[in-house]
Design a protein around this motif. Structure first.
Motif, PDB file in Angstrom:
ATOM      1  N   LEU A 124       0.829  -1.213   0.000  1.00 20.91           N
ATOM      2  CA  LEU A 124       0.000   0.000   0.000  1.00 20.91           C
ATOM      3  C   LEU A 124       0.856   1.253   0.000  1.00 20.91           C
ATOM      4  CD1 LEU A 124      -2.921  -0.838   2.408  1.00 20.91           C
ATOM      5  CD2 LEU A 124      -2.991  -0.481  -0.059  1.00 20.91           C
ATOM      6  N   HIS A 125       2.023   1.157   0.637  1.00 25.55           N
ATOM      7  CA  HIS A 125       2.924   2.303   0.603  1.00 25.55           C
ATOM      8  C   HIS A 125       3.822   2.274  -0.630  1.00 25.55           C
ATOM      9  CE1 HIS A 125       2.244   2.972   5.054  1.00 25.55           C
ATOM     10  NE2 HIS A 125       1.939   4.103   4.469  1.00 25.55           N
TER      11      HIS A 125
ATOM     12  N   ALA B 196      12.262   7.809   4.919  1.00 24.74           N
ATOM     13  CA  ALA B 196      11.059   7.483   5.693  1.00 24.74           C
ATOM     14  C   ALA B 196      10.091   6.672   4.838  1.00 24.74           C
ATOM     15  CB  ALA B 196      10.395   8.766   6.178  1.00 24.74           C
ATOM     16  N   GLY B 197       9.953   7.067   3.567  1.00 19.53           N
ATOM     17  CA  GLY B 197       9.063   6.315   2.684  1.00 19.53           C
ATOM     18  C   GLY B 197       9.528   4.887   2.523  1.00 19.53           C
ATOM     19  N   LEU B 198      10.835   4.696   2.355  1.00 20.86           N
ATOM     20  CA  LEU B 198      11.360   3.342   2.185  1.00 20.86           C
ATOM     21  C   LEU B 198      11.170   2.521   3.452  1.00 20.86           C
ATOM     22  CD1 LEU B 198      14.580   3.999   0.153  1.00 20.86           C
ATOM     23  CD2 LEU B 198      12.685   2.556  -0.514  1.00 20.86           C
ATOM     24  N   ILE B 199      11.339   3.169   4.607  1.00 24.24           N
ATOM     25  CA  ILE B 199      11.152   2.433   5.861  1.00 24.24           C
ATOM     26  C   ILE B 199       9.702   2.010   5.983  1.00 24.24           C
ATOM     27  CG2 ILE B 199      11.062   2.730   8.371  1.00 24.24           C
ATOM     28  CD1 ILE B 199      13.634   4.256   8.181  1.00 24.24           C
TER      29      ILE B 199
ATOM     30  N   ILE C 237       7.858   1.208   3.615  1.00 24.80           N
ATOM     31  CA  ILE C 237       7.621   0.068   2.722  1.00 24.80           C
ATOM     32  C   ILE C 237       8.238  -1.202   3.301  1.00 24.80           C
ATOM     33  CG2 ILE C 237       8.090  -0.878   0.450  1.00 24.80           C
ATOM     34  CD1 ILE C 237       8.059   1.950  -0.602  1.00 24.80           C
ATOM     35  N   MET C 238       9.519  -1.141   3.677  1.00 29.14           N
ATOM     36  CA  MET C 238      10.161  -2.407   4.038  1.00 29.14           C
ATOM     37  C   MET C 238      11.154  -2.288   5.188  1.00 29.14           C
ATOM     38  SD  MET C 238      12.481  -2.826   0.662  1.00 29.14           S
ATOM     39  CE  MET C 238      13.693  -1.616   0.219  1.00 29.14           C
ATOM     40  N   GLY C 239      10.974  -1.308   6.050  1.00 32.67           N
ATOM     41  CA  GLY C 239      11.867  -1.185   7.190  1.00 32.67           C
ATOM     42  C   GLY C 239      11.449  -2.122   8.317  1.00 32.67           C
ATOM     43  N   SER C 240      12.304  -2.236   9.316  1.00 35.85           N
ATOM     44  CA  SER C 240      11.965  -3.114  10.441  1.00 35.85           C
ATOM     45  C   SER C 240      10.976  -2.396  11.362  1.00 35.85           C
ATOM     46  CB  SER C 240      13.225  -3.493  11.204  1.00 35.85           C
ATOM     47  OG  SER C 240      13.766  -2.341  11.795  1.00 35.85           O
ATOM     48  N   ARG C 241      10.412  -3.139  12.310  1.00 32.89           N
ATOM     49  CA  ARG C 241       9.370  -2.576  13.158  1.00 32.89           C
ATOM     50  C   ARG C 241       9.895  -1.441  14.030  1.00 32.89           C
ATOM     51  NH1 ARG C 241       5.130  -4.992  12.060  1.00 32.89           N
ATOM     52  NH2 ARG C 241       5.097  -7.166  11.422  1.00 32.89           N
ATOM     53  N   GLU C 242      11.144  -1.592  14.511  1.00 34.42           N
ATOM     54  CA  GLU C 242      11.696  -0.554  15.384  1.00 34.42           C
ATOM     55  C   GLU C 242      11.828   0.763  14.636  1.00 34.42           C
ATOM     56  OE1 GLU C 242      14.189  -3.619  15.175  1.00 34.42           O
ATOM     57  OE2 GLU C 242      12.266  -4.304  15.948  1.00 34.42           O
TER      58      GLU C 242
END
Lengths: 92, 140, 181
Positions: free
Chosen positions: C62-63, C160-163, C165-170
């Protein structure tokens, strides 16, 4: 209409290729020349694309991918070589 | 052929013709930038980036002209290959250019890397062991 | 030499990508062709061992779609801008080298951010400091401190956009807190 497009793009790409070749011959450093030959390769790729679009075939598609990979390997190798040689020269 | 289909055909042809011409113009922009920008790093911007958009437009024009769905994945793969390779080669050339002092200081308004490089060089001179001097695997 | 075993889940993106490439090369997406491609992909991944990429296992489609569209828009706008600069300003263009500290310390995120930044015309990664995950960018036509700040903010927003999409939860949590503050 496609024939006019072909003519227009042919003129544009020829001008672009001429610019890149001027930079290859004039380029003050090796890296400038590598960059310019990379652009020349990209212009060739663009020409292949236009040929495919105008004549409606896909024969050049893999050639295009191969071309971009050759350009990539070439410029990375030269960049690496230039950096390494200068560093050694500084140290000695 | 019914007239409606030929209208659609005409629209697709026109759109792809515009894509082709703009894509070719992007190559010309690269060449103009190559000739007119003053130093290696700014030339690099002109040389590598417009190609990304240019190739996208050209591949989209091919996709429109072929009018079958199965060419799109192949075109996408070709484009993604370019997306993956272009920044890497640009970075390698740019890094080599920066390290071999191929840039003109007077064209930079600020250089926040210079201080770091100076410090690293200083500590490299102080420190006899090479491994510690290079901050954190930059030289892989 | 002992190799670290890679779990199938970690390897999956690579395998899927290889199968897609196989299908695209043959321009044939029939089940048989894809099956043979999958077989070859597993074989290639086993024979030509690469160090595993640390993926977080999240992927938010979605992102991803709006991000891709925004990315295309930015590339188009910035390509025209570079074209204009090349034609009009030419030799008098002023640039600067900007240090941008990133939030994430994962190799994948730093690489992805660097790639996206390099693909958008007008900025180019000159050097990466992996220990502090700082990118050193060469910005075209960046001459005043405000423009430097703009570039830095833009890079941080792309990260921030990439996080998202696929960054870790932290990292995602850190982004949320930053946005709330």
């Amino acid at each position: 209409m496609m024939q006019t497009v072909l003519a227009v793009t042919a003129v544009i790409l020829s001008l672009a290729a001429a610019g890149a070749i001027i930079r290859i011959s004039r380029g003050p450093s090796l890296l400038d020349r590598v960059l310019a030959s990379d652009v020349l390769l990209a212009i060739l790729g663009a020409a292949l694309c236009i040929d495919m679009a105008v004549n409606r075939h896909l024969n050049n598609l893999m050639l295009l991918v191969a071309l971009s990979i050759v350009g990539f390997i070439g410029s990375v190798t030269v960049a690496r070589f230039v950096a390494d040689r200068r560093e050694q020269a500084n140290e000695s | 052929m019914n007239p409606e289909a030929s209208v659609v055909d005409n629209v697709i042809d026109t759109v792809s013709a515009v894509f082709l011409v703009v894509g070719a113009l992007m190559s010309l922009a690269a060449a103009v930038g190559l000739l007119r920008f003053p130093d290696l790093l700014s030339r690099m911007h002109a040389a590598t980036k417009p190609q990304v958009l240019g190739l996208f437009l050209l591949l989209a024009a091919i996709g429109l002209q072929m009018r079958t769905w199965w060419v799109w994945p192949a075109l996408l793969v070709a484009w993604i290959f370019q997306l993956l390779t272009v920044p890497v080669s640009a970075h390698m050339v740019g890094r080599a250019g920066y390290r071999t002092k191929h840039l003109h200081r007077e064209l930079l308004s600020s250089d926040e890397l210079d201080a770091v490089v100076q410090k690293a060089a200083q500590s490299a001179r102080d420190d006899s062991s090479r491994d510690e001097a290079d901050d954190g695997g930059r030289r892989d | 030499m002992s190799r670290r075993r890679i779990s199938l889940r970690q390897e999956l993106p690579l395998l899927v990508w290889l199968v897609i490439v196989w299908g695209a090369l043959w321009q044939d997406f029939s089940p048989g062709s894809l099956l043979f491609g999958a077989l070859l992909a597993v074989l290639v991944a086993r024979m030509f061992y690469l160090p595993p990429v640390e993926v977080s296992g999240r992927f938010n489609i979605l992102h991803a779609v709006p991000f891709a569209l925004r990315f295309l828009g930015r590339v188009a706008a910035a390509s025209v801008e570079v074209m204009y600069l090349a034609a009009v300003r030419g030799p008098r263009v002023i640039s600067s080298v900007v240090a941008v500290p990133l939030r994430s310390h994962q190799d994948l995120m730093v690489t992805a951010t660097g790639h996206v930044i390099s693909l958008i015309p007008g900025s180019l990664v000159v050097e990466v400091d992996r220990s502090t995950s700082t990118l050193y960018l060469h910005g075209l036509n960046v001459s005043s401190p405000e423009e430097v700040e703009n570039l830095r903010r833009e890079v941080r927003s792309i990260e921030a956009g990439l996080i998202r999409i696929m960054g870790s939860r932290e990292e995602l949590e850190a982004i949320r807190q930053e946005a709330a503050a």
